[in-house]
Design an enzyme around this catalytic site. Structure first.
Site, PDB file in Angstrom:
ATOM      1  N   ASP A  34     100.962  69.254  72.859  1.00  0.00           N
ATOM      2  CA  ASP A  34      99.847  69.768  72.926  1.00  0.00           C
ATOM      3  C   ASP A  34      98.478  69.066  72.661  1.00  0.00           C
ATOM      4  O   ASP A  34      97.485  69.711  72.859  1.00  0.00           O
ATOM      5  CB  ASP A  34      99.713  71.293  72.412  1.00  0.00           C
ATOM      6  CG  ASP A  34      99.107  72.298  73.193  1.00  0.00           C
ATOM      7  OD1 ASP A  34      99.255  72.255  74.491  1.00  0.00           O
ATOM      8  OD2 ASP A  34      98.658  73.248  72.735  1.00  0.00           O
ATOM      9  N   ASP A  75     104.621  85.053  67.588  1.00  0.00           N
ATOM     10  CA  ASP A  75     105.969  85.553  67.478  1.00  0.00           C
ATOM     11  C   ASP A  75     106.247  86.982  67.351  1.00  0.00           C
ATOM     12  O   ASP A  75     107.450  87.431  67.874  1.00  0.00           O
ATOM     13  CB  ASP A  75     106.712  84.625  66.213  1.00  0.00           C
ATOM     14  CG  ASP A  75     105.807  84.670  65.028  1.00  0.00           C
ATOM     15  OD1 ASP A  75     104.888  85.264  65.125  1.00  0.00           O
ATOM     16  OD2 ASP A  75     106.037  83.703  64.182  1.00  0.00           O
TER      17      ASP A  75
END
Length: 1083
Positions: free
Chosen positions: A394, A784
């Site tokens: 990224d 998450d």
């Protein structure tokens, strides 16, 4: 086709048997499924009803559903034990004796009754005659070499050859009983027809198509395999769509048993634990009853504040405690997985897995660490053609790209070395740093030589990687260029196109031994100014789409760049749950615990999180499954796409849909139904022996159709709605509808790469459900928790897998400042979820989320708010010591008993948790200490940052945690990095220490009577200081000595405080000393 005259022929190919049902009996014949409602977990047939009218139970310990034929086969040919609880099968009335049976006087058979003798020595005719004459209505598997004639019932058809003649009804077969395969020549049997005058031709014929299937079955039997019905084909059997009609997969005796089992906590451990919890609730009620009814009038503000804080702590404890009510453990059977899905001489039927590795900044996440993680993935013990590794960069760093190129070259040597000698772990940095005898259990003569050569190659590989890191320190003014002279597309981190590079996995790239390697793909998604990229969650969704285009495995594994695979069989451990035919289809992900390397022996800052991973997560596994913790998790791709979990259709429990069960309008129909059921029961009991082992073909076919026709709602969506949900990529939309994975074969690599570039463009997710209902969910830096929560709301369940050898290991920030920043990011994500529409307090009702699971999710987003009452409560001891007042009035005997009972219940709860969780007291105490340290620092800052972000729009960027230390073992532990997070705990330490000094001085000054009230205040203050002790130790530095500067400043500070105390002297009257006559005459 011949006229059957209304007669019905049914059968079970898996059990090698036929069932004859006459037309006049159709009114009274019911399937065993209707009678019992249970399915045999070994062969898939219904469990029968015994002669006494009871459901057949093979194991009296766990009642694992097994039919009588499978029970008798296990006793005669198998391991003679229950597949679930491993308890030895006891002999049941009417079953043959086997070696090892105990002598029982109350069983009605003789020594030689039901003695089959040597079945192999008998012929086919003698076997059938001896067995069936000894046991009426018995059923055994047919011999391997028996001929299977077709049912023609006396008439021959021109399509049936002479060797496929009619099956004559044996004289010992009653109505509705099983007719087992018999030879076509019945001359050896004495005719005993039930209806001698009936013409056999009226029965017609049926099941002509079974001949070929039985030939195939016998071929597999010749390989010493058993044929059972594989009900879990969609869970991971045939993934390429070939031969989908073949539902009979070969498995050995061991392979047909469950792939995993639950291991409940021993009742001697869990029952006292539950009793203590309930007792603690009662004591809490008595405690608050006393606290509320006995205010402190001279310190009303302190009393009220303390009571409010204590109520909040009690609610927080309830939210944390009750999700641990049903803790369980699990055990996997890797050998059974291989027997079921990996047949010798046949391609592996294990499911494909796409593995995601995410990285951002190569300066904070060193490329060598990422390379080790990738190497451990490429060397995993799994079929190479079913593994694909996708690395998400990224940060679009050329350093990461070049490091992956070097890694792919080194993998050509490393992977075959790992698999040839079966080494663990398969991350070279950690393998070569092990302080063990590597010659133990390694008898291969070439191992020592090749290990030394491989270590030299790895050292050279490290030199090349470190050279790249050193080169990357000085970035050219015009940016980096590639070998052909073109500029590196990622020179501008915030404005660059999408990049995909396949390093391994093509036909031309193989290892040094010429074997195929797993696929390795570099991915950097497109980034443009003005677009929201959603940090890690957006990067993971880009990987989901790219992998769906290139490989489309039905399962995904995501790991952080510093979490290498420590157990090469980790994927097989997960597949034991995902590919289990019975329970695997409802599992959305398998979560592994996080284990760490490089943490100091005493784990000063509770980096291991042992209490959470070994206690809390085991408790959640007994409810609906553990929460997703961001790494070390194997997903079902279909669940990530936002589909609901498969549900079983239950028969309606009401007579009408509009009224509840107690509706009086439906009483008449219920009475009729009850009356009818009584008549049916009488009829069933009358004909029970005749209909004991019937399988109604119509019901079986209907059940199969219902199972096959169950499709997710998205399967029936229009193409326009699918594009709105998944985006405008027809290739990806088609892949999203393939539950079992697979890539279209008519598309070439060039077209697939072009499509993959499209799905990682920064505008692809616009006006779609990505991040809302599909993939990783946006809206929090802790994506998450939110992603797992959405899956559980859709009715899925998760599984917690703890292998004996840890599946994954990673690095943790052992420095105090880095650790607090990590906890800050987690708490900030929880605050964001709490202030969003996805808050579990009000979201997800009416779905599949269970109440105790919801409690856990509520606790996971509420805990940062505990920082406010916690910091207030930690300040109260100092205030009490400085003012001489207390939050509790003068304690009576009753109050003393309540307080003592409360402290004992708290200690007992912790001790019992440590006992069934396998957690040491050191880990438990470190967790308690850091709960206070993080609560008064990171959680407090996260609360304010979250409020600013949501309410005022002030965005805060989290800091990527450093992954490595180069200055020796535990060197980072002693580095002191000042941060604003240290201010609140430092302040609490100072004021409580000052309060203790003031309180003790006051007691010394006022005499003996003042020590009694002081003990309660001192205990309160020492409770705070002891919990903050690791934080204080962080100031001290190394454990072996105290820094000189700390010693000097401590002496100086103590001197200053002493002088100030003497100067101020607050306990002496300001009007001067009080002089009183002593009563003595001094003259």
């Amino acid at each position: 086709m011949m006229d059957t005259r209304g007669r019905l022929v049914a059968g079970s190919h898996n059990r090698n048997e036929f069932v004859l049902i006459n037309a006049e009996e159709n009114a009274r014949i019911k399937s065993v499924k209707e009678l019992s409602g249970q399915i045999c977990q070994i062969c898939g047939d219904e469990v029968e009803i015994t002669v006494d009218g009871e459901l057949f139970v093979a194991c009296n310990e766990c009642a694992f559903p097994v039919c009588r034929p499978c029970y008798e086969y296990e006793r005669r040919e198998g391991n003679q034990a229950c597949p679930q609880c491993k308890t030895r099968y006891k002999r049941i009335k009417g079953s043959p004796r086997v070696e090892g049976d105990e002598e029982e006087d109350d069983i009605d058979d003789l020594d030689n009754e039901f003695d089959y003798g040597d079945l192999d020595a008998l012929g086919t005719h003698q076997v059938a005659e001896s067995v069936l004459s000894a046991r009426p209505n018995a059923a055994i598997p047919a011999p391997v070499g028996s001929d299977i004639p077709l049912l023609t019932y006396g008439e021959e058809d021109y399509e049936i050859s002479s060797d496929r003649h009619a099956l004559i009804i044996p004289p010992f077969a009653g109505h509705g009983n099983r007719i087992h395969p018999m030879p076509s020549d019945p001359s050896t049997l004495q005719p005993r027809p039930m209806v001698p005058k009936k013409d056999i031709a009226v029965y017609g014929y049926g099941s002509v198509a079974w001949k070929d299937r039985m030939d195939e079955w016998k071929r597999k039997q010749g390989n010493k395999l058993q044929v059972v019905k594989h009900q879990g084909e969609n869970a991971g059997g045939n993934f390429h769509g070939d031969d989908q009609d073949d539902t009979d997969l070969p498995m050995m005796d061991e392979g047909r048993q469950p792939l995993s089992r639950k291991l409940p906590i021993s009742s001697s451990k869990i029952n006292p634990y539950r009793m203590i919890i309930l007792l603690r609730l009662v004591i809490l009620g008595l405690f608050f009853h006393y606290r509320i009814l006995h205010p402190v009038n001279d310190a009303y503000g302190l009393w009220l504040t303390s009571v409010i804080c204590e109520i909040w702590f009690a609610v927080s404890w309830i939210l944390d405690q009750f999700p641990k009510w049903y803790p369980i453990m699990r055990e996997t059977y890797l050998d059974r997985l291989s027997l079921r899905y990996e047949k010798e001489g046949e391609p592996s039927e294990l499911a494909s897995v796409d593995i995601f590795v995410s990285t951002v900044d190569p300066m904070k996440e060193p490329p060598l660490i990422t390379a080790n993680t990738v190497l451990s993935i490429l060397g995993v013990d799994y079929p190479v053609d079913k593994v694909a590794c996708y690395v998400s960069d990224d940060g679009a760093a050329m350093l990461t790209f070049e490091a992956l190129s070097e890694t792919s070259e080194f993998a050509r040597k490393w992977v075959p070395f790992c698999k040839r000698f079966n080494i663990e772990p398969r991350a070279p940095e950690w393998y070569f740093s092990q302080k063990i005898d590597y010659l133990r259990n390694k008898v291969h003569p070439a191992f020592v030589r090749e290990r030394r050569a491989m270590k030299r190659d790895y050292e050279e590989f490290k030199v090349r990687i470190n050279g790249l890191v050193a080169t990357a320190q000085k970035v050219p003014e015009d940016g980096w260029t590639m070998q052909d002279g073109t500029p590196w597309p990622g020179n501008n981190v915030r404005d660059h196109p999408g990049m995909i590079q396949v390093f391994l996995g093509s036909d031309g790239v193989r290892d040094v031994e010429g074997n195929e390697l797993p696929r390795l793909v570099y991915v950097s998604r497109e980034k443009r100014p003005g677009f929201e990229h959603h940090k890690k969650a957006g990067a993971m969704n880009a990987l989901v789409r790219v992998s769906a285009i290139l490989s489309n495995a039905p399962y995904l594994l995501n790991v952080d760049c510093d979490h290498y695979i420590n157990n090469s069989k980790a994927l097989r451990e997960a597949m034991c749950f995902m590919m289990d035919p019975t329970s695997g289809k409802k599992v959305c992900y398998v979560q592994f615990p996080q284990r760490f390397d490089g943490i100091d022996l005493h784990d000063r800052y509770s980096n291991r999180n042992v209490v959470f991973f070994d206690i809390n997560m085991k408790g959640l596994d007994g409810i609906q499954g553990p929460i997703y913790v961001g790494t070390g998790c194997v997903f079902r791709r279909f669940a990530l796409y936002g589909y609901d979990a498969p549900t079983k259709k239950k028969p309606p429990s009401r007579t009408c849909n509009c009224w509840p069960k107690w509706c009086c309008l439906c009483c008449g129909s219920r009475k009729n139904k009850k009356g009818k059921s009584k008549k049916e029961k009488k009829k069933k009991s009358k004909h029970r022996e005749a209909s004991k082992q019937i399988h109604a073909l119509e019901n079986i076919e209907e059940g199969i159709e219902e199972t096959n026709n169950e499709k997710p709602s998205s399967m029936t969506m229009t193409p326009l709605k699918l594009e709105k949900k998944f985006g405008q990529s027809p290739v990806f939309v088609n892949s999203a509808l393939m539950e079992n994975g697979g890539v279209p074969r008519n598309d070439g690599p060039a077209s697939l790469l072009k499509e993959a570039i499209q799905v990682i463009s920064c505008g692809y997710e616009d006006k779609t459900e990505w991040g809302k209902e599909v993939g990783w969910i946006y809206g929090s830096v802790t994506e998450d928790i939110l992603t797992g929560f959405k899956m559980h709301c859709h009715g899925w369940r998760s599984v917690y897998c703890i292998p004996k050898r840890p599946a994954f290991k990673g690095s943790a920030p052992i420095n105090l400042s880095d650790r607090l920043h990590q906890v800050l990011r987690w708490a900030l994500g929880s605050v964001e979820i709490f202030l969003s529409k996805h808050c579990p307090i009000w979201y997800g009702y009416g779905g599949g989320l269970k109440w105790l699971e919801r409690f856990s999710y509520i606790n996971s987003v509420v805990y940062p708010w505990t920082s406010i009452p916690l910091i207030v409560y930690c300040t109260l001891p100092a205030i009490c010591l400085l003012t001489g007042k207390f939050i509790v009035p003068e304690i009576s005997n009753y109050a003393s008993l309540v307080f003592i009972a409360l402290f004992i219940s708290i200690a007992a709860t912790g001790i019992l948790e440590m006992q069934w969780g396998g957690v040491g007291i050191d880990d438990w105490w470190r967790n308690e200490q850091f709960w206070v340290i993080g609560g008064v620092s990171s959680h407090l800052f996260a609360l304010f940052q979250g409020l600013l972000k949501v309410l005022a729009g002030v965005n805060t960027n989290f800091t990527v945690t450093s992954k490595a230390a180069d200055d020796g073992e535990f060197s980072e532990l002693y580095i002191f990095k000042w941060t604003s997070l240290l201010i609140p705990p430092t302040t609490l330490l100072i004021i409580n220490i000052v309060g203790v000094v003031v309180g003790v001085s006051d007691a010394i000054n006022n005499g003996y009577d003042s020590w009694g009230p002081l003990f309660g205040r001192l205990f309160f203050a020492f409770w705070v200081i002891i919990h903050l002790y690791p934080f204080l130790k962080g100031f001290v530095g190394r454990t072996d000595r105290m820094p000189t500067i700390i010693l000097v400043w401590s002496i100086l500070l103590a001197s200053i405080l002493t002088l100030l105390w003497v100067r101020i002297n607050p306990f002496v009257s300001r009007e001067g000393p009080v002089l009183e006559l002593c009563g003595l005459n001094c003259d």
